[in-house]
Design a protein around this motif. Sequence first.
Motif, PDB file in Angstrom:
ATOM      1  N   ARG A 189       7.083  19.851 -17.095  1.00 53.85           N
ATOM      2  CA  ARG A 189       8.467  19.392 -16.880  1.00 53.85           C
ATOM      3  C   ARG A 189       8.614  18.833 -15.470  1.00 53.85           C
ATOM      4  NH1 ARG A 189       9.664  24.273 -19.534  1.00 53.85           N
ATOM      5  NH2 ARG A 189      10.370  25.238 -17.604  1.00 53.85           N
ATOM      6  N   GLN A 190       7.910  19.459 -14.507  1.00 53.82           N
ATOM      7  CA  GLN A 190       7.967  18.968 -13.135  1.00 53.82           C
ATOM      8  C   GLN A 190       7.298  17.595 -13.030  1.00 53.82           C
ATOM      9  OE1 GLN A 190       9.838  20.807 -11.324  1.00 53.82           O
ATOM     10  NE2 GLN A 190       9.771  19.562  -9.469  1.00 53.82           N
ATOM     11  N   LYS A 191       6.181  17.424 -13.715  1.00 50.89           N
ATOM     12  CA  LYS A 191       5.530  16.111 -13.758  1.00 50.89           C
ATOM     13  C   LYS A 191       6.487  15.054 -14.297  1.00 50.89           C
ATOM     14  CE  LYS A 191       0.897  17.921 -14.838  1.00 50.89           C
ATOM     15  NZ  LYS A 191      -0.180  17.866 -15.860  1.00 50.89           N
ATOM     16  N   LEU A 223      15.102   5.455  -1.493  1.00 49.57           N
ATOM     17  CA  LEU A 223      15.090   6.797  -0.915  1.00 49.57           C
ATOM     18  C   LEU A 223      14.670   7.804  -1.974  1.00 49.57           C
ATOM     19  CD1 LEU A 223      15.827   8.986   1.226  1.00 49.57           C
ATOM     20  CD2 LEU A 223      18.197   8.833   0.392  1.00 49.57           C
ATOM     21  N   LEU A 224      13.690   8.614  -1.643  1.00 51.06           N
ATOM     22  CA  LEU A 224      13.285   9.741  -2.479  1.00 51.06           C
ATOM     23  C   LEU A 224      13.801  11.027  -1.846  1.00 51.06           C
ATOM     24  CD1 LEU A 224       9.638   8.632  -3.234  1.00 51.06           C
ATOM     25  CD2 LEU A 224      11.286   9.257  -5.012  1.00 51.06           C
ATOM     26  N   VAL A 225      14.646  11.756  -2.572  1.00 47.65           N
ATOM     27  CA  VAL A 225      15.166  13.047  -2.113  1.00 47.65           C
ATOM     28  C   VAL A 225      14.473  14.121  -2.941  1.00 47.65           C
ATOM     29  CG1 VAL A 225      17.205  14.492  -1.821  1.00 47.65           C
ATOM     30  CG2 VAL A 225      17.380  12.024  -1.489  1.00 47.65           C
ATOM     31  N   LEU A 226      13.656  14.927  -2.290  1.00 46.24           N
ATOM     32  CA  LEU A 226      12.767  15.845  -3.001  1.00 46.24           C
ATOM     33  C   LEU A 226      13.034  17.273  -2.555  1.00 46.24           C
ATOM     34  CD1 LEU A 226       9.541  13.728  -2.348  1.00 46.24           C
ATOM     35  CD2 LEU A 226      11.026  13.602  -4.352  1.00 46.24           C
ATOM     36  N   ASP A 227      13.401  18.125  -3.510  1.00 47.05           N
ATOM     37  CA  ASP A 227      13.710  19.523  -3.215  1.00 47.05           C
ATOM     38  C   ASP A 227      12.665  20.411  -3.889  1.00 47.05           C
ATOM     39  OD1 ASP A 227      14.900  21.848  -2.431  1.00 47.05           O
ATOM     40  OD2 ASP A 227      16.694  21.635  -3.677  1.00 47.05           O
ATOM     41  N   GLU A 228      11.689  20.889  -3.124  1.00 44.40           N
ATOM     42  CA  GLU A 228      10.567  21.674  -3.651  1.00 44.40           C
ATOM     43  C   GLU A 228       9.918  20.937  -4.831  1.00 44.40           C
ATOM     44  OE1 GLU A 228       9.644  24.216  -2.020  1.00 44.40           O
ATOM     45  OE2 GLU A 228      11.401  24.914  -0.933  1.00 44.40           O
ATOM     46  N   PRO A 229       9.455  19.715  -4.630  1.00 41.72           N
ATOM     47  CA  PRO A 229       9.043  18.872  -5.761  1.00 41.72           C
ATOM     48  C   PRO A 229       7.755  19.292  -6.454  1.00 41.72           C
ATOM     49  CG  PRO A 229       8.507  17.802  -3.694  1.00 41.72           C
ATOM     50  CD  PRO A 229       9.312  19.015  -3.342  1.00 41.72           C
ATOM     51  N   THR A 230       6.908  20.092  -5.804  1.00 43.95           N
ATOM     52  CA  THR A 230       5.640  20.468  -6.437  1.00 43.95           C
ATOM     53  C   THR A 230       5.694  21.858  -7.060  1.00 43.95           C
ATOM     54  OG1 THR A 230       4.771  21.271  -4.316  1.00 43.95           O
ATOM     55  CG2 THR A 230       4.280  18.991  -4.902  1.00 43.95           C
ATOM     56  N   SER A 231       6.885  22.394  -7.219  1.00 38.13           N
ATOM     57  CA  SER A 231       7.040  23.705  -7.845  1.00 38.13           C
ATOM     58  C   SER A 231       6.439  23.687  -9.253  1.00 38.13           C
ATOM     59  CB  SER A 231       8.533  24.059  -7.916  1.00 38.13           C
ATOM     60  OG  SER A 231       8.735  25.255  -8.613  1.00 38.13           O
ATOM     61  N   GLY A 232       5.476  24.572  -9.502  1.00 39.26           N
ATOM     62  CA  GLY A 232       4.863  24.650 -10.825  1.00 39.26           C
ATOM     63  C   GLY A 232       3.641  23.783 -11.014  1.00 39.26           C
ATOM     64  N   GLU A 254      -0.898  18.578  -7.286  1.00 42.09           N
ATOM     65  CA  GLU A 254      -0.321  18.458  -5.944  1.00 42.09           C
ATOM     66  C   GLU A 254      -0.978  17.302  -5.194  1.00 42.09           C
ATOM     67  OE1 GLU A 254      -0.411  22.080  -3.734  1.00 42.09           O
ATOM     68  OE2 GLU A 254       0.693  23.217  -5.256  1.00 42.09           O
ATOM     69  N   GLN A 255      -2.275  17.109  -5.403  1.00 48.78           N
ATOM     70  CA  GLN A 255      -2.967  15.975  -4.783  1.00 48.78           C
ATOM     71  C   GLN A 255      -2.459  14.659  -5.361  1.00 48.78           C
ATOM     72  OE1 GLN A 255      -5.120  15.851  -2.169  1.00 48.78           O
ATOM     73  NE2 GLN A 255      -4.564  18.005  -1.949  1.00 48.78           N
ATOM     74  N   ALA A 256      -2.190  14.635  -6.661  1.00 52.97           N
ATOM     75  CA  ALA A 256      -1.625  13.427  -7.284  1.00 52.97           C
ATOM     76  C   ALA A 256      -0.251  13.119  -6.683  1.00 52.97           C
ATOM     77  CB  ALA A 256      -1.518  13.623  -8.795  1.00 52.97           C
ATOM     78  N   PHE A 257       0.520  14.163  -6.438  1.00 53.36           N
ATOM     79  CA  PHE A 257       1.828  13.983  -5.808  1.00 53.36           C
ATOM     80  C   PHE A 257       1.680  13.397  -4.406  1.00 53.36           C
ATOM     81  CE2 PHE A 257       4.788  15.922  -2.743  1.00 53.36           C
ATOM     82  CZ  PHE A 257       5.964  15.303  -3.134  1.00 53.36           C
ATOM     83  N   ARG A 258       0.751  13.940  -3.631  1.00 54.71           N
ATOM     84  CA  ARG A 258       0.565  13.444  -2.266  1.00 54.71           C
ATOM     85  C   ARG A 258       0.122  11.987  -2.271  1.00 54.71           C
ATOM     86  NH1 ARG A 258      -1.990  18.303   1.474  1.00 54.71           N
ATOM     87  NH2 ARG A 258      -0.611  19.968   0.736  1.00 54.71           N
ATOM     88  N   HIS A 259      -0.749  11.639  -3.197  1.00 60.39           N
ATOM     89  CA  HIS A 259      -1.190  10.246  -3.316  1.00 60.39           C
ATOM     90  C   HIS A 259       0.003   9.332  -3.602  1.00 60.39           C
ATOM     91  CE1 HIS A 259      -3.613   6.787  -4.136  1.00 60.39           C
ATOM     92  NE2 HIS A 259      -3.370   6.793  -5.440  1.00 60.39           N
TER      93      HIS A 259
END
Length: 305
Positions: free
Chosen positions: A137-139, A152-161, A167-172
């Motif tokens: 669901r987070q993906k 603008l990206l507003v991210l609130d604990e975006p890698t939860s779960g 997490e590496q895909a998110f950082r990329h």
Amino acid sequence: MGAIAIRTEGLSKRYRTSEALRDLNLEVAEGEAVGYLGPNGAGKTTTIRLLLGLIRPTKGRAEIFGLDCQHQAVEAHRRLAYVAGEANLWPSLTGAETLHLLGRVQGRVDQTYRDELITRFDFDPSKKVRAYSKGNRQKLILIAALMTRPDLLVLDEPTSGLDPLMEQAFRHSMHEARERGQTVFLSSHILSEVEALCDRVGILREGVLVDMGTLSEMRHLSALIVEATFDGSVPDLSHVPGVESVQTEGRVVRCQVRGTVEPLLKVLAASGVHELLSREPSLEELFLAHYGAGPEPEDEPPRAS
């Protein structure tokens, strides 16, 4: 600093007897990535709710790209995408249907990039939302936000779960957003995540922004960390100027140094040091310099108005 993506002036929010946010003055430039750090209950989510126009400030004001977050929320939302730490979605829709719906709401989708993100995050869009794990669901909400290429990206604990690979895909994906000139406002308690992605860091404590700056500007808050291994006995370092928190274990001594390291180096050189390691403090150590080992504030009230 160039054009301003986020500006707050005296932004405050009080819930009954507790102040969730107090006199926040913050500016984030277009194209900048700012990390927003604090434990649960520090006021991070309250700040984001105020920026999104979901709650009203007790006093003060906030703007996104010059648009008032309270009175021009619809216009502001056309230029941003929001990712929460907990995805609340429609259980009977499939992932593909959810992406289509959220894309229609936003009004613009880079379909090629959307398909690339689906592959990158190893996401199966054919399943119904009710069948997805928390991580999937987070993906889904991450892909939905990124595929619109918002200003603008507003991210609130975006890698939860998310697992470490995702997490590496998110950082990329965040690095790609930065390269495109998108602005990132990242609220997190994962310190390594903020350290890897952000230009500046703000530390929030009990509703107050206690420090703001680049990592290099903030490193004065903590000491240099030194570990030395000796051939023989360990010298007494407790009276060396600038040295503190001395810990000895066998022939290894660990300590922190504030200010110049010259007095310590003189003592070590005269004491038969076999191996010497030193490093700058991590963001976690900077964070602990503010919070110590004290208790965290209570969580924010679940309902805001």
